[in-house]
Each structure stands twice: as C-alpha cells, then as structure tokens.
Enzyme design. Structure first.
Site, PDB file in Angstrom:
ATOM      1  CB  SER A 102      -5.875  38.354 116.230  1.00 41.33           C
ATOM      2  OG  SER A 102      -7.672  38.614 117.260  1.00 41.33           O
ATOM      3  CG  ASP A 152     -11.584  31.197 115.838  1.00 36.74           C
ATOM      4  OD1 ASP A 152     -11.405  31.863 116.777  1.00 36.74           O
ATOM      5  OD2 ASP A 152      -9.762  31.713 115.236  1.00 36.74           O
ATOM      6  CG  HIS A 183      -8.708  34.118 118.075  1.00 36.75           C
ATOM      7  ND1 HIS A 183      -8.876  34.034 116.707  1.00 36.75           N
ATOM      8  CD2 HIS A 183      -8.450  34.685 118.556  1.00 36.75           C
ATOM      9  CE1 HIS A 183      -9.294  35.171 116.543  1.00 36.75           C
ATOM     10  NE2 HIS A 183      -8.473  35.360 117.876  1.00 36.75           N
TER      11      HIS A 183
HETATM   12  C1  MLT Z   1     -10.703  42.068 117.008  1.00 34.07           C
HETATM   13  O1  MLT Z   1     -11.749  42.813 118.145  1.00 34.07           O
HETATM   14  O2  MLT Z   1     -10.586  42.767 115.847  1.00 34.07           O
HETATM   15  C2  MLT Z   1     -11.464  41.018 117.397  1.00 34.07           C
HETATM   16  O3  MLT Z   1     -12.503  40.397 118.358  1.00 34.07           O
HETATM   17  C3  MLT Z   1      -9.841  39.541 117.245  1.00 34.07           C
HETATM   18  C4  MLT Z   1      -9.387  40.135 118.811  1.00 34.07           C
HETATM   19  O4  MLT Z   1      -7.730  41.147 118.527  1.00 34.07           O
HETATM   20  O5  MLT Z   1      -9.415  39.842 119.415  1.00 34.07           O
END
Ligand code: MLT
Length: 201
Positions: A102, A152, A183
C-alpha cells in the site's frame, strides 16, 4: 530514519527492504520477509511522516491524492538513507529488493520512478501510480512484481495497468498477479510473490 536491520545467513541473497502500509511500523512485514527469502538480510524502515499519529512515507492531501512535493523530498531522503545503510551494515547496495504494501508499495514505486539504480527488484503489493508526467530513469535490470486486487477500492484495475506499463516502458520486467479480493494482502498473493522471487533471484 527508524529502522531494523538483521543480517541474513546468505550474504549473496538480495537484502529485502521492507515498507509497511499507512499506520504500520517496521515490524509489520518481517513475517513476509521470512516467507519470501528466509536467508536474506532485512532492512525494514518506518515511514517518518505522521498522519493523525499513523506512520507513512509521504504526505497525502486525501486518499490517493499525494502531496507531490513531499513525495519527491521523502523519496530523495529515503534514497540517501539506503545509500548510508548499505555502507553502515556492509551489504551490497546493488542487491536490494523492496517489499512494500500500500503506502509502502507507493514509496518503493516512487524510488523506481526517480532513481535508476535504487532497487534491483520490487514486490509491490497494491501500489498506485506515485506520480505522473515525468520521464522515468532506465529500469532495464529491474524486476517488478505487482500484486493487485480486482476489487480493490483504492487501486483501480486501470491504475494498476498504467503503473505496469509506465515501468515496462522504462525497461523493467513487470509481472502482475491478480487476486479477486480488495486492498488486503492475501496468502495466495504472498505465495505468488514468493514464487516470483524464487524465479528471479
Ligand atoms: C497512499 O496514500 O499511499 C495510498 O492511499 C495507500 C494508503 O496508504 O492508503
């Protein structure tokens, strides 16, 4: 930067560089590293930006909308940290493979977008396109695994494919693995990443 380093038994295996998701710490992905390459050295780094107390690697304005200036600055800071850590711990700088989830996958992708020799490979679990409208460095010797979820809500199918094609256009060897999930990181995705790692390194 707050981090953990552990020396692996196999000094010729890639050093795994771990990047957690938003709200995580440098401990989160340690079990993954043990699955993917048990004999590797591990360098696990905590994001040094806080969002309501939750560590991450760069600021964002909203979900999926990044503060580009901060992203560029944090990517440079991290690149310098990797250079210093390789010297400090006596590991080969040209043998780093990232594992990121992520937000951690997004900063690893940003390293690839900004620095040609930053990573030998990267396992990106549920990444997004970190930045648009820039010319990527040559990534001819870089292998990238992208794990994505068909459902996702954060990383769309289109964005996953856009990321893969930007990396491929820069010369990277990219494999995409699709899960039917959202996700979250599933066991089957980790197994696919492990098989990819074994094929490539
Ligand atoms: C981010 O901010 O890198 C993406 O939205 C993934 C997350 O951290 O939720």
């Amino acid at each position: 930067m707050i981090h953990l380093f552990s020396q692996g038994e196999d000094r010729s295996a890639p050093t795994l560089v771990l990047f957690h998701g938003t709200g995580g710490t440098e401990r989160d992905l340690l079990p993954l590293a043990r699955i993917v390459s048990p004999a590797s050295s591990v360098l696990s780094i905590r994001g040094n930006v806080l969002e309501n107390g939750m560590p991450r690697y760069f600021r964002r304005l909203a979900e999926g909308i990044f503060d580009e200036e901060d992203l560029v600055l944090r990517t440079a800071e991290l690149y310098q940290f990797l250079e210093d850590a390789a010297r400090q711990y006596g590991v080969a700088r040209d043998n780093f493979v990232a594992i990121g989830y992520s937000n951690g996958a997004n900063i690893a992708a940003s390293l690839l977008f900004h620095y040609g020799q930053s990573l030998k490979g990267a396992i990106l679990h549920h990444p997004m396109v970190p930045r648009r409208g820039i010319k990527l460095p040559g990534l001819m010797d870089t292998a990238v695994f992208i794990g994505a979820g068909a459902n996702d809500p954060i990383c769309s199918r289109e964005e996953t494919e856009e990321l893969a094609s930007l990396l491929r256009d820069a010369g990277a060897d990219v494999s995409i693995h699709w899960e039917r999930s959202g996700h979250q990181l599933t066991k089957t995705e980790v197994d696919a990443a492990t098989a990819w790692f074994e094929r490539n390194f």
